[in-house]
Design a protein around this motif. Sequence first.
Motif, PDB file in Angstrom:
ATOM      1  N   SER A  14       0.808  -1.212   0.000  1.00  9.61           N
ATOM      2  CA  SER A  14       0.000   0.000   0.000  1.00  9.61           C
ATOM      3  C   SER A  14       0.844   1.266   0.000  1.00  9.61           C
ATOM      4  O   SER A  14       0.307   2.365  -0.072  1.00  9.61           O
ATOM      5  CB  SER A  14      -0.929   0.015   1.219  1.00  9.61           C
ATOM      6  OG  SER A  14      -0.182   0.018   2.421  1.00  9.61           O
ATOM      7  N   GLY A  15       2.174   1.115   0.102  1.00 10.64           N
ATOM      8  CA  GLY A  15       3.054   2.278   0.083  1.00 10.64           C
ATOM      9  C   GLY A  15       3.433   2.790   1.452  1.00 10.64           C
ATOM     10  O   GLY A  15       3.832   3.958   1.594  1.00 10.64           O
ATOM     11  N   THR A  19       5.882   6.020   2.007  1.00 12.79           N
ATOM     12  CA  THR A  19       5.276   7.165   2.682  1.00 12.79           C
ATOM     13  C   THR A  19       6.034   7.504   3.962  1.00 12.79           C
ATOM     14  O   THR A  19       6.298   8.675   4.257  1.00 12.79           O
ATOM     15  CB  THR A  19       3.800   6.875   3.001  1.00 12.79           C
ATOM     16  OG1 THR A  19       3.111   6.495   1.801  1.00 12.79           O
ATOM     17  CG2 THR A  19       3.128   8.100   3.599  1.00 12.79           C
ATOM     18  N   PRO A 130      -1.850   4.347   4.640  1.00 17.66           N
ATOM     19  CA  PRO A 130      -1.896   4.430   3.179  1.00 17.66           C
ATOM     20  C   PRO A 130      -2.706   3.259   2.609  1.00 17.66           C
ATOM     21  O   PRO A 130      -2.641   2.138   3.121  1.00 17.66           O
ATOM     22  CB  PRO A 130      -0.422   4.315   2.757  1.00 17.66           C
ATOM     23  CG  PRO A 130       0.372   4.518   4.016  1.00 17.66           C
ATOM     24  CD  PRO A 130      -0.502   4.023   5.121  1.00 17.66           C
ATOM     25  N   ASN A 132      -4.142   1.687  -1.375  1.00 18.79           N
ATOM     26  CA  ASN A 132      -4.335   1.835  -2.803  1.00 18.79           C
ATOM     27  C   ASN A 132      -5.802   2.149  -3.062  1.00 18.79           C
ATOM     28  O   ASN A 132      -6.689   1.739  -2.310  1.00 18.79           O
ATOM     29  CB  ASN A 132      -3.932   0.557  -3.532  1.00 18.79           C
ATOM     30  CG  ASN A 132      -2.452   0.282  -3.416  1.00 18.79           C
ATOM     31  OD1 ASN A 132      -1.634   1.191  -3.508  1.00 18.79           O
ATOM     32  ND2 ASN A 132      -2.094  -0.967  -3.193  1.00 18.79           N
ATOM     33  N   ASN A 183      -3.352   6.379  -1.943  1.00 20.05           N
ATOM     34  CA  ASN A 183      -2.200   6.295  -2.838  1.00 20.05           C
ATOM     35  C   ASN A 183      -2.614   5.734  -4.204  1.00 20.05           C
ATOM     36  O   ASN A 183      -3.616   5.023  -4.320  1.00 20.05           O
ATOM     37  CB  ASN A 183      -1.116   5.390  -2.248  1.00 20.05           C
ATOM     38  CG  ASN A 183      -0.227   6.116  -1.260  1.00 20.05           C
ATOM     39  OD1 ASN A 183      -0.186   7.338  -1.216  1.00 20.05           O
ATOM     40  ND2 ASN A 183       0.488   5.366  -0.444  1.00 20.05           N
ATOM     41  N   ARG A 184      -1.771   6.051  -5.193  1.00 18.33           N
ATOM     42  CA  ARG A 184      -1.948   5.511  -6.547  1.00 18.33           C
ATOM     43  C   ARG A 184      -3.338   5.800  -7.109  1.00 18.33           C
ATOM     44  O   ARG A 184      -3.968   4.937  -7.718  1.00 18.33           O
ATOM     45  CB  ARG A 184      -1.654   4.010  -6.585  1.00 18.33           C
ATOM     46  CG  ARG A 184      -0.243   3.645  -6.133  1.00 18.33           C
ATOM     47  CD  ARG A 184       0.073   2.169  -6.373  1.00 18.33           C
ATOM     48  NE  ARG A 184       1.431   1.852  -6.006  1.00 18.33           N
ATOM     49  CZ  ARG A 184       1.792   1.340  -4.833  1.00 18.33           C
ATOM     50  NH1 ARG A 184       0.867   1.090  -3.921  1.00 18.33           N
ATOM     51  NH2 ARG A 184       3.050   1.067  -4.568  1.00 18.33           N
ATOM     52  N   GLY A 214      -2.460  11.178  -0.982  1.00 19.27           N
ATOM     53  CA  GLY A 214      -1.191  10.465  -0.974  1.00 19.27           C
ATOM     54  C   GLY A 214      -0.416  10.671  -2.257  1.00 19.27           C
ATOM     55  O   GLY A 214      -0.434  11.765  -2.846  1.00 19.27           O
ATOM     56  N   PHE A 215       0.259   9.629  -2.696  1.00 21.43           N
ATOM     57  CA  PHE A 215       1.161   9.723  -3.843  1.00 21.43           C
ATOM     58  C   PHE A 215       0.577   9.029  -5.065  1.00 21.43           C
ATOM     59  O   PHE A 215       0.003   7.941  -4.960  1.00 21.43           O
ATOM     60  CB  PHE A 215       2.505   9.077  -3.509  1.00 21.43           C
ATOM     61  CG  PHE A 215       3.215   9.705  -2.342  1.00 21.43           C
ATOM     62  CD1 PHE A 215       2.995  11.030  -2.010  1.00 21.43           C
ATOM     63  CD2 PHE A 215       4.103   8.979  -1.580  1.00 21.43           C
ATOM     64  CE1 PHE A 215       3.643  11.615  -0.932  1.00 21.43           C
ATOM     65  CE2 PHE A 215       4.762   9.544  -0.504  1.00 21.43           C
ATOM     66  CZ  PHE A 215       4.533  10.869  -0.179  1.00 21.43           C
ATOM     67  N   SER A 216       0.762   9.650  -6.215  1.00 22.66           N
ATOM     68  CA  SER A 216       0.382   9.029  -7.477  1.00 22.66           C
ATOM     69  C   SER A 216       1.396   7.951  -7.852  1.00 22.66           C
ATOM     70  O   SER A 216       2.423   7.783  -7.193  1.00 22.66           O
ATOM     71  CB  SER A 216       0.303  10.083  -8.583  1.00 22.66           C
ATOM     72  OG  SER A 216      -0.622  11.096  -8.243  1.00 22.66           O
ATOM     73  N   GLU A 217       1.112   7.245  -8.907  1.00 21.80           N
ATOM     74  CA  GLU A 217       2.017   6.195  -9.391  1.00 21.80           C
ATOM     75  C   GLU A 217       3.130   6.849 -10.198  1.00 21.80           C
ATOM     76  O   GLU A 217       3.053   6.981 -11.411  1.00 21.80           O
ATOM     77  CB  GLU A 217       1.239   5.192 -10.257  1.00 21.80           C
ATOM     78  CG  GLU A 217       2.044   3.970 -10.675  1.00 21.80           C
ATOM     79  CD  GLU A 217       2.500   3.149  -9.492  1.00 21.80           C
ATOM     80  OE1 GLU A 217       3.725   2.956  -9.366  1.00 21.80           O
ATOM     81  OE2 GLU A 217       1.665   2.726  -8.692  1.00 21.80           O
ATOM     82  N   GLU A 252       2.813  16.799  -4.159  1.00 23.97           N
ATOM     83  CA  GLU A 252       2.100  15.727  -3.461  1.00 23.97           C
ATOM     84  C   GLU A 252       2.678  15.513  -2.060  1.00 23.97           C
ATOM     85  O   GLU A 252       1.927  15.290  -1.100  1.00 23.97           O
ATOM     86  CB  GLU A 252       2.154  14.435  -4.278  1.00 23.97           C
ATOM     87  CG  GLU A 252       1.302  14.484  -5.538  1.00 23.97           C
ATOM     88  CD  GLU A 252       1.394  13.212  -6.364  1.00 23.97           C
ATOM     89  OE1 GLU A 252       2.073  12.253  -5.916  1.00 23.97           O
ATOM     90  OE2 GLU A 252       0.790  13.167  -7.448  1.00 23.97           O
TER      91      GLU A 252
END
Length: 269
Positions: A14-15, A19, A130, A132, A183-184, A214-217, A252
């Motif tokens: 899940s990152g 993170t 985090p 997905n 995330n993603r 959160g963060f993109s891919e 981000e």
Amino acid sequence: MAHIIVLGNEKGGSGKSTTAMHIATALARMGHTVGGLDLDLRQRSFHRYIENRQNTIAARDLDVACPLLMELPQISADQLGPEDNIYDRRLSAAVAELEGRCDFIVIDCPGSHTRLSQVAHSLADTLVTPMNDSFVDFDLLARIDPETYDIRGPSVYSEMVWHARQLRAKAGLNPIDWIVVRNRVGAQQMHNKRKVGGALDRLAERIGFRVGTGFSERVIFREMFPTGMTLLDLRELGVERLNISNVAARQEVRDLMSGLNLPGVQVDF
């Protein structure tokens, strides 16, 4: 006392570690003393990330901040009382060592249900989960009706967080500030994004968490792992001009740090 940030989610991939590293690095670069502790005793991705960073700083003689790396200390059997759990004692000893030296302690939990993860959640001042952007990850938070997408009830991970909250309340500690970070999140698949987002908003009101960005891919979030560097360190690595993707990734990280609302933190990068 140090403010404890726990990265937790019982689902792998899940990152969490990525993170955790960006939160720890951002805080360190903003002048805070940060301790890092990895409770995934097998994979140790967060531990290795900080270790790689320490090695790169030394090898290249870089003037960049780095989180302090802490190992779980060994506890011998003769130090344990009849009611003591060895993992509780090891984690308590590590946190006690860092609390006197750090403004923040970032703890990365494994993607599974373990005793260490349970105890860490009860120590969290801020809990970052985090996930997905899919109902596969959402299933660890809550069960939903497949036709209406109504919330049927909390699932296994949410129940563990509830238990941690109960323990903190009994100990007279402040409530956990729980943030679920998406995330993603893809630029496309708008229908799925709306469904997941709507379900998260309804669940947030029901069981008490905030939804964060959160963060993109993006490759930049993963490709620098061998050096332990992050996109916040690009200029120190000699990159004078950031491309559009790097600028977006930096934003981000900025949005994530701002959304955490950490005490005494002014996001200035």
